[in-house]
Structures are given as structure tokens and as C-alpha cells.
Design a protein around this motif. Structure first.
Motif, PDB file in Angstrom:
ATOM      1  N   THR A   1      51.470 -51.749 123.893  1.00 16.44           N
ATOM      2  CA  THR A   1      50.722 -52.999 123.989  1.00 16.44           C
ATOM      3  C   THR A   1      49.443 -52.786 124.793  1.00 16.44           C
ATOM      4  OG1 THR A   1      51.767 -53.682 126.058  1.00 16.44           O
ATOM      5  CG2 THR A   1      52.904 -54.287 123.991  1.00 16.44           C
ATOM      6  N   PRO A   2      48.504 -53.745 124.755  1.00 18.24           N
ATOM      7  CA  PRO A   2      47.317 -53.623 125.614  1.00 18.24           C
ATOM      8  C   PRO A   2      47.697 -53.462 127.081  1.00 18.24           C
ATOM      9  CG  PRO A   2      46.958 -55.319 123.960  1.00 18.24           C
ATOM     10  CD  PRO A   2      48.386 -54.896 123.814  1.00 18.24           C
ATOM     11  N   ALA A   3      48.716 -54.181 127.515  1.00 22.66           N
ATOM     12  CA  ALA A   3      49.142 -54.092 128.914  1.00 22.66           C
ATOM     13  C   ALA A   3      49.723 -52.715 129.238  1.00 22.66           C
ATOM     14  CB  ALA A   3      50.166 -55.178 129.218  1.00 22.66           C
ATOM     15  N   SER A   4      50.522 -52.155 128.331  1.00 24.16           N
ATOM     16  CA  SER A   4      51.125 -50.848 128.601  1.00 24.16           C
ATOM     17  C   SER A   4      50.079 -49.746 128.605  1.00 24.16           C
ATOM     18  CB  SER A   4      52.214 -50.542 127.570  1.00 24.16           C
ATOM     19  OG  SER A   4      51.666 -50.284 126.282  1.00 24.16           O
ATOM     20  N   ARG A   5      49.094 -49.856 127.716  1.00 30.50           N
ATOM     21  CA  ARG A   5      48.017 -48.859 127.711  1.00 30.50           C
ATOM     22  C   ARG A   5      47.192 -48.937 128.993  1.00 30.50           C
ATOM     23  NH1 ARG A   5      47.806 -50.255 122.008  1.00 30.50           N
ATOM     24  NH2 ARG A   5      46.268 -51.875 122.465  1.00 30.50           N
ATOM     25  N   ALA A   6      46.843 -50.148 129.379  1.00 31.54           N
ATOM     26  CA  ALA A   6      46.043 -50.323 130.593  1.00 31.54           C
ATOM     27  C   ALA A   6      46.799 -49.817 131.822  1.00 31.54           C
ATOM     28  CB  ALA A   6      45.670 -51.789 130.773  1.00 31.54           C
ATOM     29  N   ALA A   7      48.094 -50.043 131.851  1.00 31.71           N
ATOM     30  CA  ALA A   7      48.897 -49.647 133.009  1.00 31.71           C
ATOM     31  C   ALA A   7      48.914 -48.135 133.181  1.00 31.71           C
ATOM     32  CB  ALA A   7      50.311 -50.187 132.870  1.00 31.71           C
ATOM     33  N   ILE A   8      49.100 -47.399 132.098  1.00 28.29           N
ATOM     34  CA  ILE A   8      49.169 -45.943 132.240  1.00 28.29           C
ATOM     35  C   ILE A   8      47.790 -45.348 132.482  1.00 28.29           C
ATOM     36  CG2 ILE A   8      48.964 -45.345 129.780  1.00 28.29           C
ATOM     37  CD1 ILE A   8      51.281 -43.734 132.411  1.00 28.29           C
ATOM     38  N   LEU A   9      46.756 -45.906 131.878  1.00 28.91           N
ATOM     39  CA  LEU A   9      45.406 -45.388 132.107  1.00 28.91           C
ATOM     40  C   LEU A   9      44.970 -45.599 133.555  1.00 28.91           C
ATOM     41  CD1 LEU A   9      43.601 -46.483 128.810  1.00 28.91           C
ATOM     42  CD2 LEU A   9      44.330 -44.174 129.463  1.00 28.91           C
ATOM     43  N   ALA A  10      45.439 -46.673 134.167  1.00 29.72           N
ATOM     44  CA  ALA A  10      45.081 -46.954 135.555  1.00 29.72           C
ATOM     45  C   ALA A  10      45.704 -45.960 136.525  1.00 29.72           C
ATOM     46  CB  ALA A  10      45.514 -48.371 135.920  1.00 29.72           C
ATOM     47  N   ARG A  11      46.705 -45.207 136.074  1.00 27.71           N
ATOM     48  CA  ARG A  11      47.399 -44.270 136.958  1.00 27.71           C
ATOM     49  C   ARG A  11      46.885 -42.832 136.845  1.00 27.71           C
ATOM     50  NH1 ARG A  11      53.669 -44.834 135.996  1.00 27.71           N
ATOM     51  NH2 ARG A  11      53.658 -43.329 137.722  1.00 27.71           N
ATOM     52  N   ILE A  12      45.940 -42.562 135.943  1.00 29.82           N
ATOM     53  CA  ILE A  12      45.420 -41.208 135.776  1.00 29.82           C
ATOM     54  C   ILE A  12      44.734 -40.758 137.058  1.00 29.82           C
ATOM     55  CG2 ILE A  12      43.746 -39.789 134.524  1.00 29.82           C
ATOM     56  CD1 ILE A  12      44.273 -41.544 132.074  1.00 29.82           C
ATOM     57  N   ASP A  13      45.033 -39.528 137.502  1.00 29.73           N
ATOM     58  CA  ASP A  13      44.478 -39.082 138.782  1.00 29.73           C
ATOM     59  C   ASP A  13      43.120 -38.403 138.639  1.00 29.73           C
ATOM     60  OD1 ASP A  13      44.945 -36.505 137.871  1.00 29.73           O
ATOM     61  OD2 ASP A  13      46.638 -36.116 139.204  1.00 29.73           O
ATOM     62  N   GLY A  14      42.648 -38.209 137.407  1.00 33.28           N
ATOM     63  CA  GLY A  14      41.322 -37.642 137.193  1.00 33.28           C
ATOM     64  C   GLY A  14      41.234 -36.151 137.400  1.00 33.28           C
ATOM     65  N   GLY A  15      42.357 -35.489 137.565  1.00 33.90           N
ATOM     66  CA  GLY A  15      42.361 -34.049 137.782  1.00 33.90           C
ATOM     67  C   GLY A  15      42.440 -33.266 136.485  1.00 33.90           C
ATOM     68  N   LYS A  16      43.361 -32.340 136.447  1.00 36.32           N
ATOM     69  CA  LYS A  16      43.487 -31.416 135.325  1.00 36.32           C
ATOM     70  C   LYS A  16      43.984 -32.123 134.065  1.00 36.32           C
ATOM     71  CE  LYS A  16      45.439 -26.860 134.339  1.00 36.32           C
ATOM     72  NZ  LYS A  16      46.253 -25.747 134.894  1.00 36.32           N
ATOM     73  N   SER A  17      43.530 -31.632 132.924  1.00 42.58           N
ATOM     74  CA  SER A  17      44.044 -32.120 131.643  1.00 42.58           C
ATOM     75  C   SER A  17      44.753 -30.969 130.931  1.00 42.58           C
ATOM     76  CB  SER A  17      42.912 -32.666 130.762  1.00 42.58           C
ATOM     77  OG  SER A  17      42.004 -31.641 130.417  1.00 42.58           O
ATOM     78  N   TYR A  18      45.712 -31.332 130.084  1.00 41.22           N
ATOM     79  CA  TYR A  18      46.516 -30.340 129.363  1.00 41.22           C
ATOM     80  C   TYR A  18      46.414 -30.591 127.867  1.00 41.22           C
ATOM     81  CZ  TYR A  18      48.624 -29.359 133.915  1.00 41.22           C
ATOM     82  OH  TYR A  18      48.833 -29.015 135.224  1.00 41.22           O
ATOM     83  N   ASP A  19      45.971 -29.581 127.143  1.00 40.25           N
ATOM     84  CA  ASP A  19      45.913 -29.642 125.685  1.00 40.25           C
ATOM     85  C   ASP A  19      47.290 -29.239 125.157  1.00 40.25           C
ATOM     86  OD1 ASP A  19      45.435 -29.374 122.964  1.00 40.25           O
ATOM     87  OD2 ASP A  19      43.511 -28.350 123.234  1.00 40.25           O
TER      88      ASP A  19
END
Length: 327
Positions: A46-64
């Protein structure tokens, strides 16, 4: 609350009661999201579930989490499906001779033109299975039938083009490491208890709407196609039911190509985990997900972001998922 027509729980109760022969055979699930639903448990996003997880990203490393496509890569060919092929349609030197654009030798020597083409089975590399990939008794998820919805150019319902971009909490369950192994043995069938033990060791709990990824360690053989494909470990039917019915998973995936172990544990169904997840539960499956870096860094929860190619009417499509650690 969604209750599929024949859950694993029903089957187990029948076994305990000694009434297996009288039990009705499994049927496809009918969607709680309505008669026109084509994406199953992806409706949990849902829009709420997407927003919730995106708000928790720490901005560090990404994994492909995707693998490379290349000639000779591991692929399912046992049923006659084609391997991955790539060929050049234009090369800088070739265009000097062929002049395919009819611009003359001088222009072709000045402007270098390279082009290529590929041919592949839809279930190759890191990909997502759409809900029309497997069915039961002539029907797929939500009761759609091939007589009404399958044409010469694919399914008119539940095709890969209907799958929305996935933005959700991702969870790695590293079964191999939890067992003290670099990878699970050939043909090992992952159990419900295996999953519970790994989650307890990782101190992670599943939540409704998760993308749950199972690491067997098989990805370590990806460079050797025959070794990767031979007798892979995979999930049991009971483990799949634990993820969806108990854990609330929205999407499930693994680092192998079969997802489930062989030979089948259910008489009369050669791919019971696929039919349970796709046809009965409306749960898309991710296969050939590269989980080695997540395992090495002990990243067990993350923002999962991925969008598949929009193969109209397709039963699967390549996907390029990314894992972003969360706070």
C-alpha cells in the motif's frame, strides 16, 4: 480473511484423521481482493507500507541482488526450453562493409555502430514468476481459465506486465549459515523448523507484506552451470505454508532456480510448492536471487525495491532487485 480452497492445514488435518482419500484435491485460490484481481498478495503493498519502509533506509550501502545474463548461464532446459543466446547484429567493422544504414564508408568509419539481439526463456536469470505460471485443474489464480483468458500471444490476465514495482520490507533467512554450512546439501528440503531456527538466530520476526528470501548457498555455483542446476536444495510445502500463512509473506524467493526441492513430496503433483504459492495463495516467486553479499554482511532486513520487465501476457519476467539496509 483469505482462506484458500485447500490449504496445507486442511491436508494435514485430513492425514491425521485418516481421511486423505476422501479429501477433495487442491483447487486454485479465489482472491479476497475481488473477481478481477490479477496480482494476488501484491495487494498487501500500500502507499502507507511503501512510505514506511522507504523512511527507514539508512542511505548507506546498496546491494544488487540480480545475476548477470550470459551465454552458458544456468537455465532450465530439462523440458526443452531454450538457453540464453546473444549475438551481434551490428559491429563497427561490419558496418564499414555492410553499410546497413546506407551512410557510406567514410561515415561508418567516423561513427561506430554496435547492436545486438538476445533470445531467452522467460524463467532465466533473476526473475519473478507471475501467477499464470502454474495452475490446478485447468485454472490459475482466482479461477481464470485458459479457455477464456489464454491466447496466441500469452495470457490476457495475470501477465508479467500486471506486476507492479515492488517496494517492501525484505527479509533474508540464511538457512545455510544457521546450520553452520556454506551451502545446503544437494536436494535438501528446507523445513518449517529450519526457517524458525534461522529467524531466531538472526533475531528477526516476519511481518505481513514482507518479501522473504531464502539463502541455500547454491549461488556459489552460479559460474558453473551444471553444478548450479544439479539436485538443488529447496523449500518444502510446509515451509512455504509457514512463510505465507503464518508469516504473512507477500513475495517469496530464493537463490536457486527451482525454489522447491526434488523429487516431489506430494503424490500426483510434480511441483506442489509452485502450485501452492502461485495458484492457491497468489504469491509471486523470485528465483536466482543473489544473496551472497547480504549473507556476508549479515544484512537480514532491508528495503526491497524491484521492478520486472513488462512482458505482456508473460508467465515470468526478469527483475533487477536492490536491497537497501534499513534502520
Amino acid at each position: 480473511m483469505f482462506k484458500p480452497s485447500a490449504t496445507l492445514t486442511t491436508l494435514l488435518l485430513a492425514l491425521l484423521a485418516g481421511t486423505t482419500q476422501a479429501a477433495a484435491p487442491p483447487e486454485v485460490g479465489i482472491s479476497p481482493w475481488g473477481p478481477k484481481d490479477e496480482i494476488g498478495r501484491l495487494n498487501l503493498m500500500t502507499p502507507a507500507s511503501r512510505a514506511a519502509i522507504l523512511a527507514r533506509i539508512d542511505g548507506g550501502k546498496s546491494y544488487d541482488l540480480a545475476v548477470d545474463f550470459h551465454i552458458g548461464m544456468p537455465s532450465w532446459q530439462a523440458a526443452g526450453d531454450p538457453p540464453y543466446q546473444m549475438w551481434m547484429t551490428h559491429t563497427p567493422k561490419g558496418n564499414v562493409v555492410a553499410d546497413s544504414m546506407q551512410v557510406g564508408e567514410q561515415m561508418n568509419r567516423h561513427v561506430s555502430y554496435t547492436g545486438s539481439a538476445v533470445s531467452m526463456y522467460a524463467h532465466m536469470g533473476t526473475h519473478i514468476d507471475a501467477l499464470n505460471h502454474f495452475g490446478l485443474n485447468g485454472k490459475i489464480w482466482n479461477g481464470f481459465t485458459q479457455e477464456h483468458y489464454l491466447g496466441d500471444r500469452g495470457w490476457t490476465v495475470t501477465g508479467a506486465e500486471k506486476l507492479p514495482p515492488i517496494v517492501a520490507r525484505g527479509v533474508l533467512i540464511d538457512v545455510a549459515v544457521a546450520k553452520g554450512l556454506s551451502q545446503l546439501p544437494d536436494s535438501y528440503r528446507v523445513t518449517r523448523q529450519d526457517l524458525r531456527a534461522a529467524l531466531a538466530q538472526q533475531k528477526i520476526a516476519l511481518e505481513k507484506g514482507d518479501v522473504v528470501l531464502i539463502r541455500t548457498g547454491r549461488m556459489q555455483h552460479y559460474a558453473q552451470a551444471q553444478a548450479y542446476m544439479a539436485n538443488p536444495p529447496g523449500l518444502s510445502l510446509d515451509a512455504a505454508a509457514f512463510l505465507v500463512e503464518d508469516g504473512g509473506a507477500m513475495v517469496v524467493g530464493a537463490d536457486n532456480l527451482s525454489f522447491e526441492a526434488f523429487p516431489s513430496e506430494v503424490a500426483g503433483n510434480y511441483l506442489p510448492v509452485h502450485t501452492y504459492l502461485l495458484a492457491q495463495q497468489g504469491t509471486p516467486i523470485l528465483e536466482l536471487v543473489d544473496l551472497e553479499a547480504l549473507s556476508r554482511d549479515k544484512v537480514y532486513q532491508f528495503a526491497f525495491i524491484g521492478a520486472s520487465l513488462k512482458f505482456r501476457g508473460g508467465d515470468a519476467a526478469p527483475i533487477r532487485p536492490v536491497a537497501l539496509p534499513i534502520r
